[in-house]
Motif scaffolding. Structure first.
Motif, mmCIF file in Angstrom:
data_model
loop_
_atom_site.group_PDB
_atom_site.id
_atom_site.type_symbol
_atom_site.label_atom_id
_atom_site.label_comp_id
_atom_site.label_asym_id
_atom_site.label_seq_id
_atom_site.Cartn_x
_atom_site.Cartn_y
_atom_site.Cartn_z
ATOM 1 N N ALA A 190 0.823 -1.211 0.000
ATOM 2 C CA ALA A 190 0.000 0.000 0.000
ATOM 3 C C ALA A 190 0.857 1.261 0.000
ATOM 4 C CB ALA A 190 -0.931 0.003 1.212
ATOM 5 N N ARG A 191 2.127 1.139 0.376
ATOM 6 C CA ARG A 191 3.016 2.294 0.427
ATOM 7 C C ARG A 191 4.163 2.175 -0.569
ATOM 8 N NH1 ARG A 191 2.811 4.711 6.371
ATOM 9 N NH2 ARG A 191 3.687 6.388 5.136
ATOM 10 N N ALA A 192 4.117 1.155 -1.435
ATOM 11 C CA ALA A 192 5.241 0.870 -2.326
ATOM 12 C C ALA A 192 5.316 1.862 -3.470
ATOM 13 C CB ALA A 192 5.121 -0.548 -2.878
ATOM 14 N N VAL A 193 6.523 2.276 -3.798
ATOM 15 C CA VAL A 193 6.760 3.107 -4.963
ATOM 16 C C VAL A 193 7.115 2.201 -6.139
ATOM 17 C CG1 VAL A 193 9.207 3.432 -4.424
ATOM 18 C CG2 VAL A 193 8.024 5.115 -5.843
ATOM 19 N N GLY A 194 6.616 2.552 -7.313
ATOM 20 C CA GLY A 194 6.963 1.810 -8.523
ATOM 21 C C GLY A 194 6.069 0.647 -8.855
ATOM 22 N N LEU A 195 5.077 0.386 -8.037
ATOM 23 C CA LEU A 195 4.197 -0.757 -8.284
ATOM 24 C C LEU A 195 3.427 -0.547 -9.589
ATOM 25 C CD1 LEU A 195 3.339 -3.405 -6.910
ATOM 26 C CD2 LEU A 195 1.436 -2.144 -5.889
ATOM 27 N N GLY A 196 3.506 -1.520 -10.483
ATOM 28 C CA GLY A 196 2.788 -1.451 -11.748
ATOM 29 C C GLY A 196 3.489 -0.670 -12.849
ATOM 30 N N VAL A 197 4.732 -0.243 -12.608
ATOM 31 C CA VAL A 197 5.452 0.515 -13.630
ATOM 32 C C VAL A 197 6.717 -0.234 -14.039
ATOM 33 C CG1 VAL A 197 4.561 2.665 -12.676
ATOM 34 C CG2 VAL A 197 6.839 1.892 -12.020
ATOM 35 N N ASP A 198 7.335 0.248 -15.108
ATOM 36 C CA ASP A 198 8.570 -0.367 -15.595
ATOM 37 C C ASP A 198 9.728 -0.047 -14.655
ATOM 38 O OD1 ASP A 198 7.464 -1.504 -17.904
ATOM 39 O OD2 ASP A 198 7.671 0.377 -19.019
ATOM 40 N N ILE A 199 10.493 -1.068 -14.323
ATOM 41 C CA ILE A 199 11.668 -0.907 -13.487
ATOM 42 C C ILE A 199 12.816 -1.705 -14.075
ATOM 43 C CG2 ILE A 199 10.299 -0.574 -11.382
ATOM 44 C CD1 ILE A 199 11.075 -3.460 -10.597
ATOM 45 N N THR A 200 14.009 -1.406 -13.584
ATOM 46 C CA THR A 200 15.195 -2.203 -13.885
ATOM 47 C C THR A 200 15.744 -2.723 -12.574
ATOM 48 O OG1 THR A 200 15.738 -0.921 -15.865
ATOM 49 C CG2 THR A 200 17.524 -2.167 -14.844
ATOM 50 N N GLU A 207 21.159 -7.761 -15.509
ATOM 51 C CA GLU A 207 20.226 -6.656 -15.315
ATOM 52 C C GLU A 207 18.907 -7.025 -15.980
ATOM 53 O OE1 GLU A 207 20.346 -2.300 -17.125
ATOM 54 O OE2 GLU A 207 21.748 -2.483 -15.429
ATOM 55 N N LEU A 208 17.809 -6.890 -15.239
ATOM 56 C CA LEU A 208 16.501 -7.278 -15.739
ATOM 57 C C LEU A 208 15.577 -6.073 -15.785
ATOM 58 C CD1 LEU A 208 16.061 -10.458 -13.508
ATOM 59 C CD2 LEU A 208 16.861 -10.396 -15.886
ATOM 60 N N SER A 209 14.705 -6.040 -16.787
ATOM 61 C CA SER A 209 13.724 -4.969 -16.907
ATOM 62 C C SER A 209 12.341 -5.563 -17.080
ATOM 63 C CB SER A 209 14.055 -4.056 -18.098
ATOM 64 O OG SER A 209 15.281 -3.380 -17.895
ATOM 65 N N GLY A 210 11.354 -4.858 -16.546
ATOM 66 C CA GLY A 210 9.981 -5.312 -16.651
ATOM 67 C C GLY A 210 9.081 -4.505 -15.752
ATOM 68 N N VAL A 211 7.881 -5.010 -15.523
ATOM 69 C CA VAL A 211 6.892 -4.318 -14.697
ATOM 70 C C VAL A 211 6.914 -4.915 -13.291
ATOM 71 C CG1 VAL A 211 4.439 -3.839 -14.376
ATOM 72 C CG2 VAL A 211 5.446 -3.764 -16.667
ATOM 73 N N PHE A 212 6.969 -4.042 -12.304
ATOM 74 C CA PHE A 212 6.948 -4.451 -10.902
ATOM 75 C C PHE A 212 5.507 -4.812 -10.544
ATOM 76 C CE2 PHE A 212 7.423 -2.584 -6.324
ATOM 77 C CZ PHE A 212 7.338 -3.847 -5.783
ATOM 78 N N GLU A 213 5.244 -6.133 -10.436
ATOM 79 C CA GLU A 213 3.876 -6.601 -10.193
ATOM 80 C C GLU A 213 3.517 -6.687 -8.716
ATOM 81 O OE1 GLU A 213 3.009 -10.260 -12.228
ATOM 82 O OE2 GLU A 213 2.224 -9.146 -13.932
#
Length: 244
Positions: A190-200, A207-213
């Motif tokens: 509930a307080r997480a930053v980046g949830l549902g967006v592209d991250i590395t 090094e991995l890239s994708g969506v933080f689920e």
């Protein structure tokens, strides 16, 4: 030795090399806590992977040494408990919307890192190091940094911050022991930053890239990428648009 209302002891030092190093020395001498080690100044503070942690007098450096009444395989989940406890402390100082949590163990203030958490297994005991920028915002780092004195009307003294952290930590710890990781994971997300967006995510060898689920049932990060869904137990997260 002084104690908090929880019964946890606290020992305060004017200067230490590192509160985590002192906790390790105590554990090697047979002490299991619960004990908070607080240093008003550190000369050799460190964070994850041995990285240096800069601290000036007035900043917060404190380590909890204790023996969790849980299987060691689950101890990693305690980092989320500490993050929630620290966020609750900061909520008492400023609007709640200013504070966010970054996987795996950072606390952000207006999108900039203001605190870090370090867990170290010491055999039968666990060391939980917490560093908070109260008066210092270190320069030259690859991510934005914040300090509490720029956001809180009256930043807390380190001793007071330790007392409030102790209170909130044991509240969340008791919840975890009674109900498992699920309510801790839900509160953290509930307080997480980046949830549902592209991250590395930077790992030691890739090094991995994708969506933080989200998080799985152990606290590992769940990443969705073109190559499939992957869970990551540890790594450094970077956001494409917001910086680290």
């Amino acid at each position: 030795m002084a104690k908090f209302p929880s019964g946890t002891a606290i020992e305060i030092f004017d200067t230490l090399d590192s509160t985590s190093a002192e906790a390790r020395r105590r554990a090697e001498a047979g002490e299991a806590g619960p004990l908070w080690v607080l240093a008003l100044a550190q000369t050799a503070g460190y964070g994850r992977r041995g990285r240096g942690w800069e601290q000036q007098t007035g900043d917060f450096a404190c380590t909890l040494l204790f023996k969790p009444d849980a299987l060691p395989a689950s101890w990693g989940q305690i980092s989320f408990i500490v993050a929630l406890a620290l966020a609750s402390v900061l909520d008492e100082l400023m609007p709640e919307e200013k504070i966010a949590l970054k996987w795996p163990n950072d606390v952000l203030l207006d999108g900039a890192k203001c605190a870090g958490i370090l867990l170290e297994s010491l055999g039968a005991a666990l060391s939980i190091g917490v560093g908070v920028n109260i008066v210092t915002a270190p320069e030259g780092l690859p991510y934005p940094v914040a300090r509490l004195m720029d956001h809180a009307a009256q930043p807390p003294a380190p001793q007071k911050l330790a007392e409030r952290l102790d209170h909130h930590f044991w509240t969340f710890y008791r919840l975890w022991r009674a109900q498992g990781f699920a309510p801790i994971r839900d509160a953290w997300l509930a307080r997480a930053v980046g949830l549902g967006v592209d991250i590395t995510v930077r790992l030691p060898n890739e090094e991995l890239s994708g969506v933080f689920e989200g998080l799985d049932e152990t606290g590992a990060l769940v990443l969705r990428s073109p190559a499939g869904r992957r869970t990551i137990a540890a790594g450094d997260v970077f956001f494409a648009r917001r910086g680290n």
